[in-house]
Design a protein around this motif. Structure first.
Motif, PDB file in Angstrom:
ATOM      1  N   VAL A 385      -6.472   4.692  -2.276  1.00 39.31           N
ATOM      2  CA  VAL A 385      -5.879   4.272  -3.542  1.00 39.31           C
ATOM      3  C   VAL A 385      -4.783   3.248  -3.291  1.00 39.31           C
ATOM      4  CG1 VAL A 385      -4.750   5.071  -5.654  1.00 39.31           C
ATOM      5  CG2 VAL A 385      -6.343   6.579  -4.455  1.00 39.31           C
ATOM      6  N   THR A 386      -4.734   2.221  -4.133  1.00 41.24           N
ATOM      7  CA  THR A 386      -3.619   1.280  -4.088  1.00 41.24           C
ATOM      8  C   THR A 386      -2.506   1.799  -4.980  1.00 41.24           C
ATOM      9  OG1 THR A 386      -4.431  -0.016  -5.952  1.00 41.24           O
ATOM     10  CG2 THR A 386      -5.208  -0.655  -3.763  1.00 41.24           C
ATOM     11  N   SER A 387      -1.291   1.324  -4.747  1.00 39.90           N
ATOM     12  CA  SER A 387      -0.168   1.806  -5.540  1.00 39.90           C
ATOM     13  C   SER A 387      -0.298   1.398  -7.003  1.00 39.90           C
ATOM     14  CB  SER A 387       1.155   1.276  -4.966  1.00 39.90           C
ATOM     15  OG  SER A 387       1.209  -0.141  -5.050  1.00 39.90           O
ATOM     16  N   ARG A 388      -0.930   0.257  -7.266  1.00 40.64           N
ATOM     17  CA  ARG A 388      -1.052  -0.176  -8.664  1.00 40.64           C
ATOM     18  C   ARG A 388      -2.094   0.641  -9.422  1.00 40.64           C
ATOM     19  NH1 ARG A 388      -4.298  -5.931  -8.931  1.00 40.64           N
ATOM     20  NH2 ARG A 388      -6.244  -5.258  -7.962  1.00 40.64           N
ATOM     21  N   GLU A 389      -2.992   1.316  -8.688  1.00 36.48           N
ATOM     22  CA  GLU A 389      -3.982   2.176  -9.325  1.00 36.48           C
ATOM     23  C   GLU A 389      -3.498   3.615  -9.433  1.00 36.48           C
ATOM     24  OE1 GLU A 389      -7.170   1.648  -6.635  1.00 36.48           O
ATOM     25  OE2 GLU A 389      -8.007  -0.110  -7.650  1.00 36.48           O
TER      26      GLU A 389
END
Length: 451
Positions: A385-389
Motif C-alpha cells: 500500500v502507498t501512503s496516499r492510498e
C-alpha cells in the motif's frame, strides 16, 4: 648461568632421589643431566608418581631471578617453567600479582562508585506528572510505545539501549534510529530521560566528571511519571495508548501526522534495501539527499514492495554494467539511482502494473513498524500500500459531539474521514492571510491568531 636451590619436603628416599635427579643441571648449566624418562626407568616410577613428586615434593628456588616488588627468589614449578623464568628474568611473583590485581580492582570499584555518584547528581531521577498520551504527537506515541513495551522494562523500568536490540527485531530502522531517539528525547511534552544507572561508557566524561551529554543508542531511559517505582510508570501510559490505538478516537493532531510518519518509515526501509542489494553485488555508494529524493519520489506513487522491485532490477543492471567493463564500482553503483527514477517514471507514464515484492527475511520489521502499521494504522501488509492510498481505521475519528471546537486540530479539515467537508464544497477552504496555510471556515489560522 642460573643455579637452583632445592628444598625437599618428602621423606620417601625414592622420591628424594627422583627430585635431585630431576632438578640437576648438566655442567654447561643450560641442559639437564638426565631426561625424565631415564629418571623414571632408573627408579621405577610411573609418570603419575613422577608428576606428583615434582609438584608436591620440593620447591626449586632460583636465587639469580627475583621479584622486583618483594625481592623473593622466583620458584620454578617444572623444567619448562624454569626455562621460561630464565628467559623472562626478574618478573613479579604470583603473590605480588594477586596483591596488585586486588588493589587495582579496589581502585576501579572506588572510581566506579564515584562515577555513579556523579551521574546521579548530573542525571537525577525526576518525579513529575505522568505524560498524557492525548497530548503526545503521533511519533512520540509510537516511538514511546515501541521502546517501553519491551519486556525488559518490567524489571527495573529501564529501556534496553537501542543499539543492542535483537537484529531480528530492532527498535527502529537503522538509518533513522538515532534521529528517532533524539526526537523522543526532545518531545513536547517531555516523556523520558537518561537513567544514571546506564553503563558509564554511554556518557561523555571529562576527568571523571560527566559533561551532561551521552551517546544515543548506548544509554537506557526511564519514563517520566509520578510513581517512585520506575517499572510502574509505563503501565498506565501503555494501557491508554493501547486503548487509543484499539478503540480511538485519535487525538486531533494525529490526523495530520500519520502520513508523514508512514512516508518516513517507508523511505528508511527503501534506503536499507538499496544498501543491502548493492552489497550483495559488491557495490557500494553513499546515499545523499539526491538518492533519498529519488526513492521518496518513487514511493509517492508506488508501494514499498513495488519500489523494492525497482531497486532489485536496478542494482542487478548496475552490477552487469560494471561487469561489462569501462567503469569503476562507484560509477556503476551511482548509476542505480538513475535507473530507479527512470523505471518509476516509465511505469507512471505507461500505467504499468508493477509486481510488489514482499519483505525479505534479512530486512526485518522493527518494533516501531509493528506499532505504527499494525497497532495504529491496522494495516495488515504495508508493503502493498502507498501512503496516499492508506486510510486510518474508522475509530480514529471521534463521534459527533464528542470533541469540543477548541480540541480540534486547526490544521485538519473536519468532516468525512478523507478530510473533505460534508457537502463536498471547497468554498469554505481558505488560505491564511498571514502564512498561507490552508484552513477551513476562517481566514487566519490559530498559530497566526496567537502571534
Amino acid at each position: 648461568m642460573t643455579s637452583i636451590d632445592l628444598e625437599i619436603f618428602t621423606d620417601d628416599p625414592t622420591e628424594q632421589a627422583a627430585l635431585y635427579a630431576y632438578w640437576l643441571l648438566a655442567e654447561d648449566g643450560e641442559s639437564w643431566e638426565q631426561t625424565v624418562t631415564e629418571i623414571r626407568a632408573q627408579l621405577g616410577l610411573t609418570q603419575q608418581q613422577m608428576t606428583r613428586a615434582v609438584r608436591e615434593g620440593a620447591e626449586a628456588r632460583l636465587p639469580e631471578i627475583s621479584c622486583p616488588t618483594c625481592g623473593q627468589a622466583a620458584v620454578a614449578t617444572s623444567r619448562s617453567n624454569f626455562v621460561e623464568l630464565r628467559r623472562l628474568g626478574n618478573v613479579v611473583c604470583v603473590s605480588c600479582k594477586a596483591i596488585a590485581q586486588t588493589a587495582k580492582a579496589e581502585q576501579e570499584a572506588a572510581r566506579t562508585a564515584a562515577r555513579h555518584r556523579a551521574l546521579a547528581e548530573t542525571f537525577p531521577i525526576h518525579q513529575v506528572s505522568t505524560p498524557d498520551p492525548q497530548k503526545m504527537s503521533l511519533f512520540t506515541a509510537v516511538g514511546l510505545h515501541a521502546l517501553f513495551s519491551d519486556p525488559a522494562v518490567e524489571d527495573e523500568g529501564l529501556t534496553t539501549p537501542t543499539k543492542i536490540w535483537p537484529k531480528d527485531r530492532p527498535w527502529a530502522p537503522d538509518r533513522v534510529r538515532v534521529d528517532f531517539e533524539r526526537r523522543l528525547l526532545h518531545a513536547d511534552p517531555l516523556v523520558m530521560m537518561a537513567h544514571p544507572d546506564s553503563h558509564h561508557a554511554a556518557f561523555v566524561w571529562e576527568d571523571d566528571t560527566p559533561t551532561g551529554s551521552f551517546y544515543p543508542g548506548d544509554v537506557s531511559y526511564y519514563l517520566l511519571g509520578a510513581p517512585s517505582d520506575l517499572s510502574a510508570r509505563s503501565v498506565p501510559v501503555l494501557r491508554e495508548l493501547n486503548r487509543i490505538f484499539r478503540e480511538g478516537p485519535w487525538p486531533a493532531t494525529w490526523h495530520s501526522q500519520w502520513q508523514a510518519l508512514w512516508d518516513e518509515l517507508a523511505l528508511a526501509h527503501a534506503s536499507a534495501y538499496l544498501d543491502m542489494k548493492l552489497d550483495e553485488h559488491h557495490l557500494e555508494m553513499k546515499q545523499g539527499e539526491g538518492t533519498l529524493t529519488a526513492l521518496a519520489d518513487a514511493l509517492a506513487t508506488f508501494s514499498l514492495g513495488q519500489v523494492f522491485n525497482f531497486i532489485y532490477r536496478a542494482t542487478k543492471d548496475s552490477a552487469a554494467y560494471y561487469q561489462r567493463g569501462g567503469v569503476n564500482k562507484r560509477q556503476a553503483a551511482n548509476s542505480t539511482v538513475g535507473r530507479i527514477s527512470a523505471t518509476a517514471d516509465r511505469a507512471r507514464a505507461n500505467d504499468w502494473e508493477i509486481k510488489s515484492f514482499g519483505r525479505p527475511w534479512n530486512l526485518p520489521q522493527t518494533a516501531v513498524d509493528e506499532v505504527f502499521f499494525s497497532k495504529v494504522m491496522w494495516q495488515p501488509d504495508m508493503m502493498q500500500v502507498t501512503s496516499r492510498e492508506a486510510t486510518p481505521p474508522p475509530h480514529a475519528w471521534a463521534a459527533p459531539g464528542e470533541v469540543s471546537e477548541e480540541d480540534v486540530d486547526p490544521w485538519f479539515v473536519p468532516g468525512r474521514p478523507d478530510g473533505q467537508p460534508d457537502d463536498d464544497s471547497v468554498d469554505e477552504i481558505n488560505d491564511c492571510i498571514e502564512c498561507g496555510q490552508r484552513i477551513y471556515r476562517d481566514t487566519l489560522c490559530e498559530p497566526c491568531k496567537l502571534l
